[in-house]
Design a protein around this motif. Structure first.
Motif: not given
Length: 113
Positions: A48-49, A51-52, A55-56, A45
């Protein structure tokens, strides 16, 4: 993963069997497996946070570049400029010079550099 060799793992398993006992060992292993699974889930988790967020940030950077490029194009080609209507012939280009160039003159009539 943690640098644990198979012999070290075997030693830990034998010590667990001795100190915990064969009766409670399955219950302890289930509990350890449960907590390891929860920790992996939290790590996944968290990853992935991150990585997000990356990406943003990349998307925001790309949007800024696109906006700058759009503004540059709009400055080069303003909307109120006179553009020929589609399907209409363009204006005639200016007539070329009628004087011959140096390349077209015979070598004896060319100017010296």
């Amino acid at each position: 993963m943690f640098g644990v060799d198979s012999t070290e793992l075997a030693v830990v398993a034998v010590l667990a069997l001795i100190f915990i006992g064969p009766k409670d060992l399955p219950k302890v292993m289930r509990t350890i497996g449960y907590w390891v699974g929860r920790m992996r889930g939290m790590a996944r988790h968290f990853t992935s946070g991150i990585e997000n967020m990356m990406r943003e940030a990349e998307l925001e950077e790309m949007e800024k570049k696109w906006q700058e490029e759009n503004e540059r194009i709009m400055r080069l080609h303003p909307q109120n400029a006179h553009y020929p209507e589609p399907g209409q012939p363009d204006e005639m280009p200016p007539i070329a010079d009628t004087e011959p160039r140096d390349e077209e003159l015979p070598p004896e009539k060319r100017e010296l550099p």
